[in-house]
Every structure is written in C-alpha cells, then in structure tokens.
Motif scaffolding. Structure first.
Motif, PDB file in Angstrom:
ATOM      1  N   ARG A 231       2.348   7.736   8.055  1.00 37.65           N
ATOM      2  CA  ARG A 231       0.973   7.512   8.765  1.00 37.65           C
ATOM      3  C   ARG A 231       0.379   6.558   8.385  1.00 37.65           C
ATOM      4  NH1 ARG A 231      -0.438  13.383  11.826  1.00 37.65           N
ATOM      5  NH2 ARG A 231       1.958  13.822  12.302  1.00 37.65           N
ATOM      6  N   GLY A 232      -0.097   5.287   9.859  1.00 33.97           N
ATOM      7  CA  GLY A 232      -1.000   4.342   9.242  1.00 33.97           C
ATOM      8  C   GLY A 232      -0.221   3.413   9.807  1.00 33.97           C
ATOM      9  N   GLY A 233      -1.547   2.434  10.226  1.00 30.63           N
ATOM     10  CA  GLY A 233      -0.970   1.137  10.689  1.00 30.63           C
ATOM     11  C   GLY A 233       0.253   0.168  10.373  1.00 30.63           C
ATOM     12  N   ARG A 234       0.405  -0.658  11.121  1.00 28.62           N
ATOM     13  CA  ARG A 234       1.097  -2.174  11.296  1.00 28.62           C
ATOM     14  C   ARG A 234       1.087  -2.696   8.931  1.00 28.62           C
ATOM     15  NH1 ARG A 234       1.886  -4.980  17.053  1.00 28.62           N
ATOM     16  NH2 ARG A 234       3.159  -3.523  17.899  1.00 28.62           N
ATOM     17  N   ALA A 235       0.202  -2.769   9.202  1.00 28.65           N
ATOM     18  CA  ALA A 235      -0.470  -3.481   7.793  1.00 28.65           C
ATOM     19  C   ALA A 235       0.123  -2.302   6.738  1.00 28.65           C
ATOM     20  CB  ALA A 235      -1.247  -3.713   7.547  1.00 28.65           C
ATOM     21  N   ARG A 236      -0.012  -1.730   6.731  1.00 33.53           N
ATOM     22  CA  ARG A 236       0.554  -0.396   5.681  1.00 33.53           C
ATOM     23  C   ARG A 236       2.043  -0.004   5.691  1.00 33.53           C
ATOM     24  NH1 ARG A 236      -1.056   5.705   4.733  1.00 33.53           N
ATOM     25  NH2 ARG A 236      -0.320   6.084   3.082  1.00 33.53           N
ATOM     26  N   ALA A 237       2.615  -0.333   6.662  1.00 38.48           N
ATOM     27  CA  ALA A 237       3.977   0.139   7.400  1.00 38.48           C
ATOM     28  C   ALA A 237       4.310  -1.291   6.477  1.00 38.48           C
ATOM     29  CB  ALA A 237       4.292   0.623   8.998  1.00 38.48           C
TER      30      ALA A 237
END
Length: 484
Positions: free
Chosen positions: A351-357
C-alpha cells in the motif's frame, strides 16, 4: 509446427476449422481434434510422437489405477503416485541430461533446433498434476477420450498454459464442442491475431537488436548504453514472445469452443518479487505452489524459507540443467527470501501513494531485467562479461540505430499501457484464473481503457493486423520457450 509457420496458417488451421465445422456431433469433433493434434505434434518428428503417445498411455494407466484403488489402501495408492511422479521426472531428466552431454544444452539458445522432445517439460508437469489430482480424489473417474484431448489438444500442447484435467473434462461434459459458433471463430481469430502481432511485429523485431548486442558482448566490448538497452529490451522481448504464444493458444482454443486459463496478468507492473510470480506464467507458478511449495510446508514440515529456496531452485532446473539456469534459480531464491523476510521483519505492505507504487514497479522491473540477463546469456563467463559491461562506463560507438529505440518504446507501450488479453477481450472470453482469490493482484478484473467488441471497426482492425503479420512471416523465428 510453429504457429507462425506458413504450413500452419494456410493449411493446418483452415482445414482444421472447416473439418470441425462440417462434423455434426461432439464425439466426432473430439476425435478429429485429437487426431489433428497428434499430427500437429508428429510434424516435429516421429520420435517425438512416440515419446508423447507412450507418456499418455503410461500416465492414463497410473491415473486410472489411482482412481480405482480404494481410499483405505493408502500405502499402495501412495506407492503408485510416487511411481508415476518419479517416472515422469526421470523421463524429463534423462532427455535434459542427454542434451547437456551433447555439449549444446548448457544454456539459453537462439537457434531453431530443439534438444529434447518438443514440449516435454510442459507435458510432464501437466501429467504429474493429473496423477496427483487422481490421488487426492479431485478426479474420481478418467474418461479415455477426455484424457487424450486434455494432453494432446494442439493449442496448449507445446508451451501451455498448463491446464487441469478437471477443467477440460468439465468443458467437454458441458458440450463446448457441440456446436460450431461464428462468434467463437471471430473472437478466437481476434485473440490469435493479437498474439500473432505481439510475436511478429514486436518480439521478433526487437530480438534483432537484442541478439546483436548480446552476441557481441560475450566475446568483445560494447558500449554501456547498448548493453543496458539489450538487457531492458530482452525482458520486453521475453514477455511479448511468451505472452504472445499464450494469447495465440487461447485464441485457437476458443475457435473450437474451449477456454484456456489466463497465463499472464500485466507482470511488468509487479511491485516485488512475489508479485512478479503471481503475474508471470501463472499456470506454472500455480503448479509449483500446489505441488512443491505447499507440500514441503504441510507434509515435510519445512520452514517457509527452506520451502521457498527449494521451489526457486527447482524452477531454475526446470528451464535447464545448465549453470546459468541454476544461477538464475538461485538468484530468484535469494530475492524471494529477501522479500519474504523484509515483509516479515518490517511488516511492510504494497500500500502507498502513486510515488511509492512507481518506485516499486521501476525497481522490480530493473531487478527483473538484470535477472533476465543471466537467463539470456548461455554461459557463466558470458554472464560475467555482460555484468562487467553493465557496471562500468564504456563510451564506445553504438551499434544500434534510432529505429531500435523506437521499437523499444513501442514494446514498452504494449507491455505497460496496452491492456492484457483478459482485459481487452473480457466481454467475450470467460477466462479461467487458476490462482486462489486471495493471491490475485488488485485490479485484475478492472475495466480497460479500450475493449474489443464484435463490430465492423474491430473486424477491420483484426483483419488488417492478420494481413500485415502474414506479409512479415518470413522474418519470424521460433518462440523462446519452445527450447524448454
């Protein structure tokens, strides 16, 4: 016989479709497809056909025996199971050792010749899964014609997907062969054409540049940018080539009313090593999970880490007995163990934001490309040479053209942006997903930004694609995974 061969496209496939349509009952159609499939396989060599038919007879007998033996007779049933498993693995191992001893079976090959009986690895796993299901009573009765069809059906015979007897038998019992459907023909040819385009227009095209760099890098120096191009491009080639076969197999099966399982689920969007294996060659990974990893934990009571290590190493050996495949399997094992213990220690999730993805996908893809370099290079010395040129700056003149980078961009677009087959054709293809529901990545069933429809516009697109591919068939080579 190659799916991209003129003999297949202009003779075998049209005649098979016409004959199937003209036959009037299910049994005659099933018998015809079995005979046509055996001819399809025997085209690669009469000796190959002897191995296939012998394997079918022996495994049918083992499976039928397991079904007939009563449950209380546990020792005899267990002995019969292990006799069948060892027999299948011994046959496969014997041919792989012979290939290795010939001096030509050490590692990855780009030549057209095949060193073991065609599709033996896939057939072996499929039949081991069958006799194990008979042992577990998942299969209670084996119908001879259904079993012959299950193994020999030509769309999935050479490179999978690895299917289960239960799924094929259920479709046959439902009467999937009962009628010839023009909708099945239209959808099947469209899926087949989509796969053919991935193979002929993309995978075979980018292969030219990949092979040029790798062949040079093993013996002499190439520029660092060229080496990185080849490593990234090969991973794209491998995905496009293998998924193209799966698409073509799915399309061909659908023409005759049979649904094969999904085998790829946007694998280059994976966020970690386990996510890669949940999405890549799904039928093989499900087999390894069900028949190797889980029994090692539940029956042998091994720790998860040890079970992962054994499964990873065996996946490397399955591809070949050469040292590069063993090294590839060992590295896969280390990466999976690292991912497992990282998640366990830090209790991390995807899980995480778009930057982490984005970072996770990019990092996973980079590691996958570096792993593919080991897979692609035929010798350990070659691996050392390739990695040495990746890690040191070498500003030599490039051997690549601007066109090669255009091809790379187009391949990347198809791999990351263009929808997978199950997304593009979800309105008409009732795909089977062999993965447990809790192990399917998020977004598998999400609608795509573009979807196939039975319309005049899509008929023109599919027809034009098939024409263009047929005009370029002379440049098409064999599929990468045929050698395994």
């Amino acid at each position: 016989m190659n799916f991209t061969a003129w003999q297949f496209l202009w003779a075998f496939l049209p005649l098979s479709i016409i004959a199937f349509a003209l036959l009037k009952n299910t049994t005659s159609r099933q018998l015809f497809l079995i005979a046509a499939s055996l001819f399809f396989y025997a085209y690669s060599g009469a000796s190959n056909a002897v191995v296939l038919v012998t394997s079918i007879i022996v495994n049918y007998y083992v499976g039928s025996t397991l079904c007939a033996l009563s449950t209380p007779n546990r020792k005899r049933r267990l002995f019969t199971l292990w006799l069948g498993v060892i027999g299948n693995l011994s046959c496969l191992l014997t041919f792989k050792v012979l290939a290795l001893s010939s001096g030509e079976g050490e590692g990855f090959r780009t030549e057209q010749d095949i060193l073991i009986p065609l599709a033996l690895s896939f057939i072996t796993f499929q039949q081991i899964g069958f006799i194990y299901s008979c042992y577990k009573r998942t299969i209670k009765h084996v119908r001879p014609l259904s079993y012959l069809f299950f193994i020999a059906f030509f769309p999935q015979l050479i490179m999978g997907p690895i299917v289960r007897y239960e799924d094929i038998d259920q479709q046959l019992k439902k009467g999937n062969l009962k009628q010839f459907s023009f909708e099945n023909l239209a959808v099947g040819l469209s899926i087949f054409g989509f796969g053919l385009a991935k193979k002929v227009l993309l995978a075979d095209y980018i292969f030219i540049y990949v092979d040029q760099v790798f062949t040079t890098a093993v013996t002499t120096q190439v520029s660092t940018t060229d080496m990185w191009y080849a490593v990234i491009a090969f991973q794209l080639q491998l995905f496009l080539d293998f998924s193209a076969y799966a698409d073509m197999a799915i399309g061909l099966a659908r023409i005759f009313g049979i649904n094969l399982p999904v085998n790829f689920d946007r694998p280059l969007r994976a966020r970690d090593r386990f996510d890669v294996w949940r999405r890549w060659h799904i039928s093989f990974v499900v087999f390894m999970r069900s028949h190797v990893f889980r029994p090692l934990i539940s029956k042998a009571k091994l720790p998860i880490g040890v079970a992962l290590a054994i499964t990873g190493l065996l996946s490397g050996v399955w591809h070949g007995l050469g040292w590069t495949f063993i090294l590839w399997g060992a590295l896969q094992t280390l990466l999976m163990l690292g991912t497992h213990y990282r998640k366990k220690i830090f209790n991390s999730s995807d899980r995480g934001g778009r930057a982490r993805a984005f970072f996770s996908i990019a990092a996973t893809f980079l590691v996958t490309c570096l792993m593919a370099a080991v897979f692609r290079t035929p010798t350990i010395d070659g691996v050392v040479a390739v990695y040495g040129q990746l890690m040191t700056w070498n500003p030599l003149p490039s051997v690549l053209s601007l066109r090669s980078y255009v091809v790379l961009i187009v391949c990347a677009f198809v791999a990351w942006v263009w929808p997978d087959t199950h997304q593009l054709f979800h309105r008409y293809w009732n795909d089977t997903d062999l993965r447990p529901i809790n192990s399917r990545p998020r977004g598998f069933a999400e609608p795509s930004w573009i979807e196939f429809r039975l319309s005049l516009a899509w008929a023109c697109i599919a027809g034009l694609t098939l024409v263009i591919c047929c005009l370029l068939l002379s440049q098409s080579g064999r599929f990468i995974y045929v050698q395994f």
